[in-house]
Design a protein around this motif. Structure first.
Motif, PDB file in Angstrom:
ATOM      1  N   LEU A 100      -7.722   4.826   1.193  1.00 39.16           N
ATOM      2  CA  LEU A 100      -6.765   3.745   1.422  1.00 39.16           C
ATOM      3  C   LEU A 100      -6.804   3.227   2.854  1.00 39.16           C
ATOM      4  O   LEU A 100      -6.355   2.107   3.123  1.00 39.16           O
ATOM      5  CB  LEU A 100      -5.352   4.218   1.092  1.00 39.16           C
ATOM      6  N   GLY A 140      -1.950   4.491  -4.093  1.00 36.00           N
ATOM      7  CA  GLY A 140      -2.791   3.332  -4.373  1.00 36.00           C
ATOM      8  C   GLY A 140      -2.212   2.078  -3.747  1.00 36.00           C
ATOM      9  O   GLY A 140      -1.321   2.142  -2.897  1.00 36.00           O
ATOM     10  N   PHE A 141      -2.745   0.929  -4.148  1.00 38.65           N
ATOM     11  CA  PHE A 141      -2.195  -0.320  -3.632  1.00 38.65           C
ATOM     12  C   PHE A 141      -1.935  -1.298  -4.769  1.00 38.65           C
ATOM     13  O   PHE A 141      -2.497  -1.178  -5.870  1.00 38.65           O
ATOM     14  CB  PHE A 141      -3.094  -0.953  -2.559  1.00 38.65           C
ATOM     15  N   ASP A 195      -9.702   9.154   3.857  1.00 43.17           N
ATOM     16  CA  ASP A 195      -8.658   8.569   3.017  1.00 43.17           C
ATOM     17  C   ASP A 195      -9.130   7.196   2.564  1.00 43.17           C
ATOM     18  O   ASP A 195      -9.254   6.276   3.387  1.00 43.17           O
ATOM     19  CB  ASP A 195      -7.357   8.445   3.813  1.00 43.17           C
ATOM     20  N   ILE A 221      -5.286   5.334  -6.505  1.00 44.40           N
ATOM     21  CA  ILE A 221      -6.199   5.876  -5.501  1.00 44.40           C
ATOM     22  C   ILE A 221      -7.458   6.484  -6.123  1.00 44.40           C
ATOM     23  O   ILE A 221      -8.535   6.437  -5.531  1.00 44.40           O
ATOM     24  CB  ILE A 221      -5.467   6.922  -4.618  1.00 44.40           C
ATOM     25  N   ILE A 253     -10.354   4.063  -6.408  1.00 45.94           N
ATOM     26  CA  ILE A 253     -10.877   3.492  -5.161  1.00 45.94           C
ATOM     27  C   ILE A 253     -11.986   4.399  -4.645  1.00 45.94           C
ATOM     28  O   ILE A 253     -11.721   5.546  -4.267  1.00 45.94           O
ATOM     29  CB  ILE A 253      -9.765   3.362  -4.103  1.00 45.94           C
ATOM     30  N   ILE A 297       0.856  -1.178   0.000  1.00 41.54           N
ATOM     31  CA  ILE A 297       0.000   0.000   0.000  1.00 41.54           C
ATOM     32  C   ILE A 297       0.898   1.236   0.000  1.00 41.54           C
ATOM     33  O   ILE A 297       1.761   1.385   0.866  1.00 41.54           O
ATOM     34  CB  ILE A 297      -0.932   0.025   1.228  1.00 41.54           C
ATOM     35  N   TYR A 324      -8.248  -0.283   3.658  1.00 41.56           N
ATOM     36  CA  TYR A 324      -7.628  -1.508   3.151  1.00 41.56           C
ATOM     37  C   TYR A 324      -6.368  -1.863   3.926  1.00 41.56           C
ATOM     38  O   TYR A 324      -5.659  -0.989   4.440  1.00 41.56           O
ATOM     39  CB  TYR A 324      -7.309  -1.350   1.658  1.00 41.56           C
TER      40      TYR A 324
END
Length: 366
Positions: free
Chosen positions: A93, A53-54, A91, A80, A83, A49, A96
């Motif tokens: 992110l 993004g991841f 946020d 990102i 998502i 991550i 996750y």
């Protein structure tokens, strides 16, 4: 009892056939990049991550295309912006964690550089796929993937044993269901007679359409060989492969982009621009074609600046920005040349006014 067509497993859901065959690693990897399309669904596990993004380690495909790819070391980026924000999480992110199972739609595929980007927005899926994207539980992993794991961990499992253990295999209506899925009717059975084909087969089933797909696949293999040659510094061999690909499939977008990149690398800017523009004619949304054409137009504009063709160069910089508005070189070049043209216009205007004034004074004297 005949199971309804809405049954969870109206037919046998099997692991991919290649699991039971000795298919080379490179061939399986190439087949995935060949067959995967935008809008398809993939399942992966988060392995990294970052602030933008991841990254996913891909486990399998879901939806129409069913492949198990965990052993192919494939990675995909979910940026990102792809998502959706969820609930109280400002946020996106933060929702996750590394290790989460993710179901995502394929956003883009760079076939010759072998890069995949995915999205969690429902709009990224093809219209006939109705799957929820995002975090899923282990129990929600595709059935074919779970059965593949079972077969991989038990050497006694055979294709026949797994098939006979599937509920869908014993469905008395399975033949009717599968006939309906492939569009075959009992009242109008298919035939190899050409007189009947035109009425019962779709256009994509004819030899010309199939041959076109085969040519595209063959051309893509040549492009991959060319990319390998290019990475190893063998530019002549790479160019030969790209030309061969375009002989097979004249408008192959990946071949045009790859050849254009090689032309640009060798300094043949005009030829590179021609290839990139033709690629965009055939695929207007091709990301790399836009990016490379934008960069190459800037380089061509600089050449024209050296030849004092400032207006033409300015037009190329504007076109480069229209293709990629994040291109800093194009923005910088456009700003500088606009200032240069403005200065030259001011100088020319001043010279012209001075000339007219001198003429008026001269004639007034007489």
């Amino acid at each position: 009892m005949c199971f309804p067509f809405s049954c969870p497993e109206p037919y046998a859901i099997m692991p991919p056939l290649e699991l039971f065959m000795e298919v080379p690693y490179d061939e399986r990897r190439a087949m995935l990049y060949r067959d995967l399309e935008r809008g398809d669904v993939v399942v992966g596990r988060i392995n990294n991550i970052r602030e933008y993004g991841f990254f996913l380690t891909l486990l399998c495909t879901a939806g129409g295309l069913k492949r198990d790819v965990e052993d192919l070391d494939l990675s995909a980026l979910c940026h990102i912006r792809e998502i959706p924000t969820s609930g109280s999480h400002d946020d996106p992110l933060s929702y996750y964690q590394i290790g989460d199972f993710i179901r995502a739609g394929v956003k883009d595929i760079d076939r010759y550089q072998e890069k995949i980007t995915v999205s969690l927005h429902q709009s990224s899926l093809v219209p006939d796929l109705d799957l929820k994207l995002g975090v899923i539980t282990k129990e929600e992993l595709p059935v074919h993937y779970s059965r593949s794991l079972r077969a991989a961990n038990d050497t006694t499992e055979t294709y026949e044993r797994i098939l006979s253990s599937c509920h869908g295999y014993h469905n008395p209506c399975v033949v009717d269901f599968l006939l309906e899925r492939v569009g075959v009717s009992d009242t109008q059975p298919p035939s190899l007679m050409r007189g009947l084909q035109s009425k019962l087969f779709q256009e994509e089933d004819f030899a010309t359409s199939i041959r076109k797909k085969q040519s595209a696949s063959w051309a893509l293999k040549c492009v991959r060989l060319g990319v390998d040659h290019f990475k190893n510094g063998h530019h002549v061999e790479a160019m030969n492969e790209y030309n061969k690909a375009l002989e097979i499939d004249t408008n192959n977008v990946e071949a045009l982009v790859a050849r254009g990149a090689l032309y640009a690398n060798k300094g043949s800017i005009v030829k590179a621009i021609s290839d990139f523009e033709l690629a965009l004619e055939n695929c207007p949304d091709h990301r790399n074609a836009k990016k490379y054409l934008s960069q190459t137009l800037v380089e061509r504009g600089r050449q024209l600046e050296e030849q004092e063709k400032l207006v033409t160069a300015e037009g190329l910089y504007r076109k480069a920005l229209s293709l990629d508005d994040t291109n800093p070189e194009a923005q910088d070049a456009l700003t500088k040349i606009t200032d240069t043209i403005q200065v030259k216009l001011c100088c020319a205007t001043h010279y012209f006014v001075t000339y007219l004034t001198d003429k008026i004074l001269f004639f007034s004297f007489f």
